[in-house]
Design a protein around this motif. Structure first.
Motif, short mmCIF file in Angstrom:
data_model
loop_
_atom_site.label_atom_id
_atom_site.label_comp_id
_atom_site.label_asym_id
_atom_site.label_seq_id
_atom_site.Cartn_x
_atom_site.Cartn_y
_atom_site.Cartn_z
N ALA A 44 0.83 -1.21 0.00
CA ALA A 44 0.00 0.00 0.00
C ALA A 44 0.86 1.26 0.00
N LEU A 45 1.89 1.27 0.83
CA LEU A 45 2.76 2.44 0.90
C LEU A 45 3.60 2.59 -0.38
N GLY A 46 4.01 1.48 -0.94
CA GLY A 46 4.81 1.51 -2.16
C GLY A 46 4.07 2.05 -3.37
N LYS A 47 2.75 2.00 -3.32
CA LYS A 47 1.94 2.51 -4.44
C LYS A 47 1.75 4.02 -4.38
N VAL A 48 2.10 4.64 -3.26
CA VAL A 48 1.94 6.09 -3.13
C VAL A 48 3.02 6.78 -3.96
N ASN A 49 2.58 7.67 -4.82
CA ASN A 49 3.51 8.42 -5.67
C ASN A 49 4.44 9.25 -4.80
N GLY A 50 5.74 9.16 -5.04
CA GLY A 50 6.73 9.91 -4.27
C GLY A 50 7.45 9.09 -3.22
N VAL A 51 6.93 7.90 -2.93
CA VAL A 51 7.59 7.03 -1.95
C VAL A 51 8.74 6.32 -2.64
N ASP A 75 0.14 12.60 5.73
CA ASP A 75 -1.30 12.33 5.73
C ASP A 75 -1.67 11.33 4.63
N THR A 76 -1.07 11.49 3.48
CA THR A 76 -1.34 10.57 2.37
C THR A 76 -0.84 9.17 2.71
N LEU A 77 0.30 9.09 3.38
CA LEU A 77 0.84 7.79 3.77
C LEU A 77 -0.07 7.09 4.78
N THR A 78 -0.52 7.83 5.77
CA THR A 78 -1.40 7.22 6.78
C THR A 78 -2.75 6.85 6.15
N GLN A 79 -3.18 7.63 5.19
CA GLN A 79 -4.42 7.32 4.49
C GLN A 79 -4.25 6.02 3.68
N ALA A 80 -3.09 5.84 3.08
CA ALA A 80 -2.84 4.62 2.29
C ALA A 80 -2.88 3.37 3.17
N ASN A 83 -6.52 2.80 4.19
CA ASN A 83 -7.31 2.23 3.10
C ASN A 83 -7.02 0.74 2.91
N ALA A 84 -5.83 0.32 3.29
CA ALA A 84 -5.46 -1.10 3.18
C ALA A 84 -5.93 -1.90 4.39
N GLY A 85 -6.57 -1.22 5.35
CA GLY A 85 -7.08 -1.89 6.53
C GLY A 85 -6.16 -1.84 7.74
N TYR A 86 -5.14 -0.99 7.65
CA TYR A 86 -4.17 -0.89 8.74
C TYR A 86 -3.95 0.59 9.10
N PRO A 87 -4.82 1.15 9.92
CA PRO A 87 -4.64 2.55 10.30
C PRO A 87 -3.26 2.76 10.95
N SER A 88 -2.70 3.92 10.69
CA SER A 88 -1.38 4.22 11.25
C SER A 88 -1.32 5.66 11.72
N THR A 89 -0.32 5.92 12.54
CA THR A 89 -0.05 7.28 13.00
C THR A 89 1.45 7.50 12.94
#
Length: 98
Positions: A44-51, A75-80, A83-89
């Motif tokens: 999920a994180l790897g699909k975020v543009n810029g990562v 914010d976009t990273l935590t949203q990703a 969305n994958a079912g693993y909330p993060s902070t």
């Protein structure tokens, strides 16, 4: 002539976008409860543009993400991950030396 050159330099400097910075953040991903969960989070994180880099630890329940802050944000990273079912902070940084 000098005035035109100075004006050209000033216009160029003022119109240049802010320089991007590569940042690394650590996300707390407490919802990972099996050995396969880190793969889902990493994907999920790897699909975020810029990562540019993702390391996920099941044992520590965290993800260390390197990204270009001109392209994406925490914010976009935590949203990703959410969305994958693993909330993060975002975990606090130790940059202060404490």
């Amino acid at each position: 002539m000098k005035l035109r050159f100075i004006l050209l330099v000033l216009i160029t400097l003022l119109s240049t976008p802010t320089l991007a910075a590569v940042q690394t953040v650590t996300l707390s991903v407490t919802g990972m409860n099996c050995a396969a969960c880190p793969l889902t989070v990493k994907t999920a994180l790897g699909k975020v543009n810029g990562v540019t880099r993702v390391e996920v630890s099941y044992e520590n329940k965290e993800a260390v993400v390197t990204f270009d802050d001109s392209v994406t944000s925490v914010d976009t990273l935590t949203q990703a991950t959410g969305n994958a079912g693993y909330p993060s902070t975002q975990k606090p940084s130790n940059a202060g030396g404490e």
